[in-house]
Design an enzyme around this catalytic site. Structure first.
Site, PDB file in Angstrom:
ATOM      1  N   LYS A  80       0.894  -1.181  -0.044  1.00 20.36           N
ATOM      2  CA  LYS A  80       0.074   0.004  -0.167  1.00 20.36           C
ATOM      3  C   LYS A  80       0.755   1.343   0.162  1.00 20.36           C
ATOM      4  CE  LYS A  80      -3.620   2.174   2.936  1.00 20.36           C
ATOM      5  NZ  LYS A  80      -4.423   2.075   4.134  1.00 20.36           N
ATOM      6  N   SER A 155      -8.866   2.903   3.051  1.00 24.25           N
ATOM      7  CA  SER A 155      -7.756   3.503   2.270  1.00 24.25           C
ATOM      8  C   SER A 155      -6.983   2.436   1.683  1.00 24.25           C
ATOM      9  CB  SER A 155      -7.003   4.566   2.995  1.00 24.25           C
ATOM     10  OG  SER A 155      -6.076   3.883   4.110  1.00 24.25           O
ATOM     11  N   SER A 179      -9.747   1.016   7.505  1.00 24.06           N
ATOM     12  CA  SER A 179      -9.091   1.004   6.025  1.00 24.06           C
ATOM     13  C   SER A 179      -8.436  -0.237   5.449  1.00 24.06           C
ATOM     14  CB  SER A 179      -7.916   2.142   6.201  1.00 24.06           C
ATOM     15  OG  SER A 179      -8.216   3.259   6.309  1.00 24.06           O
TER      16      SER A 179
END
Length: 487
Positions: A80, A155, A179
């Site tokens: 990520k 996210s 997230s």
């Protein structure tokens, strides 16, 4: 499904150990899938193939000589984009960091590399990880593999999408507002929000690059196609920082039960303050029915000794100052002026953000005390239960909605408009409580969107959440590739 793209990390490691599959071959499988299938999704946004190919080749050569680098030897992975990766652009989706190339890995990334991983790319995230959807001005919009008109969540949206579509062995996500859990839920994969503090966050952005102190509430954790992989990755990721390891060690307890039917299970599937859409409720009720058919006793009446609305409000009292801490000084001063005289109890989301985000230290300390009291209530609750089952979000994956300001957005629950902030309500229990929580897929809605259940476990009992998720997959759910991506 195409193999080995959708194999678990454990299976891939076993195949490589038997010399049936090489690290370089697996890397090329993932790269080919990204090139062939990746454009409409926009999940993997940065590639570092020259160095990755060299490291994969070195992993294969080491294995041929009988040497191994660690428990994840040769596994190709994406990371990520909120995690700093050495010599690979790490933007956190922020234009001001578009050219940011760190000199060193984040601590958690470094642990994966030291365990043998081959980092070959980065996955998309909202700007500074600050949304339940994944889009930014640097890389654009990431779409849901199950329905590209919808978001995969945020996210860790790019991360969950890459895992769901067989473009990486697993992913490293982060979670302060669901997230890890929300994208895993909306993408049909497994994700673990770890107990607060057991996975070092140094090198995660936000906060700004170079900050040493950890942010409150925020954790790192794995996203995978198989629940057992969460346990494997937890072993690598969890543990103190180097300077802390002088005096303490982390010894997470094993799961408390040896069979699914032995688990003491509570289920909190709906709430008047934060109603859950029927499409989600149907899958969660089917999950409870499957557990009961497997001999599990599920209590749907007992609750922790607090209201979900109060938990959500007090969670925001700690969350919003963390978010506001990264605002430029002039912007923050403007928010302070706007917040003057506002009632923190005001129902509109923007007023609440202003009031809580600019709170005085005295008020923040009050929120910390509230958190300690919630955690005490949860400790009492878990004396009688091993896990608490909840929704992850009140709705399945939502259509793309990038309207500003964010607090003005809405979602639709059972035909009625609800505040966008409702997407944070159910995840607040574990986040505010510093507890581990796994998201596990339990099937799809009638229109083909994945639904996950949130498995909340007691403090430091991350392995309990993982074990229950694994056993649950034997009776309902489990990972399935999105239509159109299984080949």
């Amino acid at each position: 499904m195409t193999e080995p793209a959708f194999a678990s990390a454990r299976e891939l490691l076993a195949r490589m150990a038997r010399r049936e599959l090489s690290s370089r071959e697996l890397l090329e499988i993932y790269v080919a899938r990204i090139e062939r299938l990746g454009a409409p999704l926009n999940a993997v946004v940065t590639l570092d193939l020259e160095r990755a190919r060299a490291r994969a080749a070195a992993a294969d050569e080491a294995l041929a000589r009988g040497r191994t680098w660690g428990p994840l030897h040769g596994l190709p992975v994406t990371i990520k984009d909120t995690w700093e990766t050495a010599a690979i652009r790490s933007t956190a989706g922020a234009p001001q960091l578009a050219a940011h190339v760190p000199a060193a890995d984040a601590v958690a990334v470094g642990r994966l590399v030291e365990a043998g991983c081959v980092v070959f790319g980065k996955t998309n995230t909202p700007m500074l990880g600050g949304d339940v959807q994944t889009y930014n001005a640097v890389f654009g919009v990431t779409s849901n593999a199950w329905n590209p008109a919808r978001t995969p969540g945020g996210s860790s949206g790019g991360a969950a999408t890459a895992v769901a579509t067989g473009m990486t062995a697993f992913e490293l996500g982060s979670d302060i507002g669901g997230s890890i859990r929300t994208p895993s839920n909306w993408s049909g994969v497994y994700g673990l929000k770890t107990t607060y503090g057991i996975v070092p966050m140094r090198g995660h952005v936000p906060p700004a690059p170079g900050v040493l102190a950890p942010a409150d509430l925020c954790v790192g954790g794995p996203i995978a196609r198989d629940a057992s992989d969460l346990d494997l990755l937890l072993d690598v990721l969890a543990g103190p920082l180097e300077e802390e390891a002088t005096g303490w060690r982390l010894a997470l307890p094993p799961p408390p039960r040896r069979a699914l039917r032995e688990y003491r299970v509570a289920a909190w599937l709906d709430d008047a303050a934060f109603p859950v859409d029927r499409a989600v409720t149907e899958r969660l009720q089917a999950t409870v029915a499957a557990l009961r058919a497997a001999g599990v006793t599920v209590d749907e009446r007992t609750r922790p000794a607090f209201a979900l609305a109060d938990c959500m409000r007090d969670y925001q009292r700690l969350l919003y100052p963390v978010i506001a801490a990264d605002f430029p000084p002039d912007a923050f001063d403007g928010f302070v002026a706007l917040a003057s005289g506002l009632d923190p109890a005001a129902p509109d989301a923007f007023s609440r953000f202003l009031a809580f985000g600019t709170a005085r230290h005295r008020d923040w300390l009050g929120a910390r005390e509230a958190g300690a009291r919630y955690r005490a209530a949860l400790r009492d609750f878990f004396r009688d239960f091993d896990v608490l089952l909840c929704p992850v979000t009140p709705v399945p994956a939502i259509p793309h909605d990038h309207r500003d300001p964010m607090p003005a957005r809405t979602i639709v629950v059972n035909g009625a408009e609800r505040p966008y902030a409702d997407l944070f309500a159910w995840i607040s229990i574990a986040t505010f409580g510093y507890l581990p929580a796994a998201s596990a897929p339990v099937g799809c809605t009638a229109d083909g969107l994945p639904v996950g259940v949130q498995i909340v476990a007691p403090y430091l009992e991350d392995r309990t959440a993982i074990d229950f998720a694994r056993r649950l997959g034997d009776v309902i759910g489990g990972f399935h590739a999105p239509p159109g991506f299984a080949e």
